[in-house]
Design a protein around this motif. Sequence first.
Motif, PDB file in Angstrom:
ATOM      1  N   THR B 401       2.502 -10.112   0.738  1.00 41.83           N
ATOM      2  CA  THR B 401       2.113 -11.497   0.502  1.00 41.83           C
ATOM      3  C   THR B 401       0.911 -11.577   0.823  1.00 41.83           C
ATOM      4  N   GLY B 463       0.773 -16.135   3.703  1.00 40.22           N
ATOM      5  CA  GLY B 463       1.719 -14.994   3.511  1.00 40.22           C
ATOM      6  C   GLY B 463       2.892 -15.354   4.142  1.00 40.22           C
ATOM      7  N   ILE B 464       2.938 -16.043   5.331  1.00 39.15           N
ATOM      8  CA  ILE B 464       4.238 -16.764   6.066  1.00 39.15           C
ATOM      9  C   ILE B 464       4.954 -17.693   5.349  1.00 39.15           C
ATOM     10  N   GLY B 466       4.952 -17.745   2.136  1.00 40.97           N
ATOM     11  CA  GLY B 466       5.666 -17.098   1.098  1.00 40.97           C
ATOM     12  C   GLY B 466       5.134 -16.824  -0.211  1.00 40.97           C
TER      13      GLY B 466
END
Lengths: 192, 646, 216, 321
Positions: B401, B463-464, B466
């Motif tokens: 990600t 990234g967290i 998604g």
Amino acid sequence: MRTRTYLRRWGRVAAICALGLALACEREKRRFNDASPSAPAYAAVTLDTLQPGVPSPELTVKSPSEGNAYDIAQGKQLFEQWNCSGCHSHGGGGMGPPLMDNEWIYGSSPENIVATIVEGRPNGMPSFRNRITANQLWQLAAYVRSMSGLEAKAPSPGRNDEMQYKVDEQRTPFRTPRASASKTLPAKSERP
Amino acid sequence: MSAQPLSAERAVESDPNSPASLHDRLERVWRNGPGLWGWLTSVNHKSIALRSIITAFTFFGIAGVEAALMRVQLARPENSFIGPDLYNQLFTTHGSAMMFLFAVPMVQSVALYFVPIMIGTRNVAFPRLNAFGYWTYLIGGVLLFSALFTNTGPDQGWFSYVPLAGPGFSPGKRVDIWAQMITFTEIAAIVAAIEVIVTVFKQRAPGMSLNRVPPFVWAMVVMSFMVLVAMPYVATASAMLAMDRLIATQFFNYAEGGDALLWQHLFWFFGHPEVYIIFIPGLGMVSAIVATFSRRPVFGYTAVVLSLVAIGFLSFGLWVHHMFATPLTQTGQSFFTAASAMIAIPTGVTIFCWIATIWSGRPRFDTPMLYVVGFIALFTIGGLSGLLLASVPVDLQITDTDFLPGHIHYVLLGGMVFPLFGALHYWFPKVTGRMMSERLGKVSFWLLFIGVNVTFFPQLLLGIAGMPRRVYTYLADSGWGGLNLTSSIGAGFIALGMLLLVINIARSLAAGAAAGADPWGGETLEWAISSPAPDYNFAYIPIVHGRSALWADTGDLDAVAGLREDRREVLQTTMLDAVPDSRHEHPDPTIVPLLTALAVGVGLIWGIFDPIGFAVGGVLTFIALAAWGWPEKPKPNTHEVVEVPK
Amino acid sequence: MTVIGEIAAETGRQAERPLRPVVNVSDLPSVVYGSRVVTWWGTTGFMAAEAATLSACVASYYYVLRNYESFPPLRTPLPDLLVPTISLIVLILSLVPCYLFARAAKRLDRPATLRWMWVAAVVMLIATALRLMEFSSLNVRWDANAYASVAWAVVFAHFTLLLADTLETVLFAVIMQTREPTRYYPGVAEDAFYSYFMVAVWIPCYVTVYLVPRWV
Amino acid sequence: MTWAGSIFDTAGTPAERIARLAWFLIIVSAVTYLLVLVATGIAMRRARARRTQGDLADTRPETGKRLTRNVAIATIATTLILLVYVTATALTGKAIAWPLNARQPLTIEVTGYQWWWQFRYRDSVPSNWLTTSNELHIPVGRPVRVILLSNDVIHSFWIPELHGKQDLIPGHRNTTWIQADRPGVWKAHCAEFCGHQHAKMQFDVVAESPAQFDQWYIRQLASALPPTDSAAKRGHDVFVQRTCIMCHSINGTEAGSNVGPELTHIASRPSIAAGSLPNTRVNLGRWILNPQLIKPGVRMPPNALSPADMNALLDYLETLK
């Protein structure tokens, strides 16, 4: 002082790079947005009087895929996916004629090959009129030509597994499992 | 030159027309030839390293512009500024260039510039090999970027996963050019690593036993050993990839028993140590700066050096944590998680030691020191986010990600670029004889510091949230637009900071205040000689009496005399204790390294298009190497003193 | 520029540090042998890199091996043993003249050095020729399958070392024959040192490529 | 925190456990980070104080001893934190493994194509095997075993709300599992770079009650009905006589190629073009006319159909519910 000398030297390097630019690579071009009409250039080849051994008439239109690595690779995938191999057997010939040799009943120019695909040929080659877009036809023709070395070496694929009667990379998983492997990795992975 | 040479008679004897000054005599022997020819034939470690540094900075600039273009494309969803074909080429060449053409050559060039001076010798151990390494590196870099400008830029990602990079899915010559660029840079990197190791082991100033070697030099030695083990792996892997593509081998073709995961193992066995290869020299630079600006030697010398060595070893046990999403066994995963955790310990120790150094020192916060504090602030984020990635379950969620680019940029910008910029401000006076502007330096530091955080912290969050990495665009309803825009704005700050830095360099070159020999009151030997350093480095080879070579004695430095002044002669010492052992004559400037590099270049580049090119290049290389090894006409006054082994 | 002035006044020095010679090293030898020479270390460095390359090839071999139910794969014959074994013996034998010329070089004994160098060069040329024949002893083309590719990779990777060493020996022999630079003697001794390494790393490669397929 | 689409917006046990671990690690990291910053700050302040007092660097042995002790304490603390970290990781790793006692698992074979997804639902009765494209329906509360295959290059299967990603590697048969604990509709991504259209290789995940799922399954199993009105009939003819038939299949017609996604129930899907466009008539028309404008490099070629043909084709496709 020193900086200026460096600048001058790097200027030379830049000039050499520019020279490289001048030799831009047609080979690598990816033409995505060629909106191919369904009434393509090969419409001129509306022929039915063709007989074996007589090459198709010369066309004025030039294949955009000649010498283009990307198009040849696309043609290769189409060739496999559309099961051309069913008859031509990866170019080695089977029910249909081989494509790897230099004998071309209906001519070996891209235009001839396109005409053959569009029109079909007696004794089994079906007609794909209206079913394949012009761009894809040129791609197929370029790949077919690369099989017998009619395309330049540089853009042609480096590994034609089909010709060795092998499974290509993009096929479904191969089936020679090593039994112990699947025994050791039960939780996460099973090798086919 | 207040000191009187002991060997004055001898020098006069060997060169009757010699001018009186020792400096002039040495200068005449050690300087490069005149003009362009002199430039092409130089074998001086400082000339080569400096042009290598400039080359690496140039590639850094181009790759940075690529990054800026990518950030423009990603600034808003469904942007059509750059299409996927170009975007893929951009991120591939950005990553490849930053790793192979900027980071590794840059740290090695800094090593090749300063290690010989810091350990008190006149040149690297193999001057011609050094020049050869630079030329191959230059050819490799020019190859990659000229490919990009001719639409032949590799587009498979810097990691080149097969089968995407294989013959079936990457038609044309793009990947071949990438693979060959790897070969060039690996040759250069291995050559430079050997230079550093041998120079440090055999050419230290008398008295500089291994436990007195500055931490900076230790870091470079550790890095060089890692290069020696890791780089051959990627060179082998890229050769296999090239062969798969060119001569139809089946290494990675699963249909014939090859394996796509084999590539990943080979690549990451190199790829993970690569990060530490880049970052350990950063630790070395930080050590040098911290010591000088805290006015005390680095706290815990032994702990720091052992930590560097430990990081070097452990980094080879982590490669699989790039492959947690592939079929692997549970035990394997746990092992690699534990190894990844273990490497945090020595890294922590080094950071604690620097904090202790500042704590007990009397630091000045000039620009180099600011970069060190910036390094601690940024790199710690990088390291801690790395712990998230090394934890298998969390990694499964955030690998691949945007968290990854966020993490790696915190690590590499924080762990390597910030120390490097600190080192730039720190050693600029030594290289050029001029000071850089403190005010501009501080402004550009703050711009870069803010820019890095504004650019890369949103990427951690993305990234967290998604967002996969390596995407040329994203949909409007994904909700990622705001963070991406923030990140792109941050990239603007970085660009501005870089611009100011370049202006500062240019301004200082033209009109910077003159720097004395030792503007910072430094600890290590490079500050003993004038700025810019003379071609021969030291008129006499200094004798070292302690860890802090210059702080141990406040007056004159003891030195050795007796090396020839009419030849390029260097002193060799024993490996452990640095006892003077033998004299060694170095080669004069020669064109042969360039010719050899060109021969290698012909082989590798022609080989992309036709395997016959390898054969031709091989023959040419052999001819060039024969010319290289061929003995020169013996000079007059040569009297070899042979010591036959018992 | 107050800052700089301040630093210089407080800590820094404008002038370089004077160096006071207290030791004279002009008596030190200029030609020494073994690990006292930088080139010995350089050669060792390259050996490390080459060993890493070979280990990558061998590791790939064993990795690919796991992918096969039967190894070597079906319809792929085992490699021949005859030529590779002769080649291995010749390689090991080539170490004898190597040892002898290295010893002679350490005595600065030019005739003996030359004699044994030429013997070594000839033996190594024979070994190189045998290695070329070995490729056909593999009994499979490099592009047949992954097994063939890795086997070729191991043999070829080592072939480059053998070729380089052979050419180096020939080149050194020519240099020593036509002129006699004293400082080349340590290099000659190192050439033998490299040969020991080259032969030593071949043994695990030989076992891997020729014996392992017979055992698994 | 439920940040839509993020790894904390969990809907299944594995994702839930991972999110918990991630929170734990983030908090530990943040605290560690703050401690490092505070230590650095104090060091700098102390140093500044010493500077104004005009002292030299503090190299007294007792200070050295104290610093050694502090560095040792910090190192031991780091080690302890890392021990906790490794333990927590291992425990979570166990917790997210496939539950061996899972009852009545559903097995789905996922195949990655450049750049779309194929799902094959396995059933004990072979005629009940179902193939769909770019749309994954799963029943809530039932564990789903996912077999990951690739047709071309490496892809990665990732539904952030349900579980971490696993790669689809040609030549390997990777597996993972998912289970939705609540109904929902989510976007899933390809997470491994796979070429030109990696960015737009997505699919829709629909978690619904078992009853709804069975309904959906039965409807999807049915073949397409023959077109009734004349426009749809013409559309059908366009489909089978023009370029479409070379790549796509519609059960119940002569179109049976499996080069591209199968389209038997295209009209019932929420999106087209591998999750990158809402499934509306206008979008479908744009897509068929020139997919290269929407996904440059995609394998589907532009199709220059006359407006009449295009409308007929769209009419026909809209009947494929």
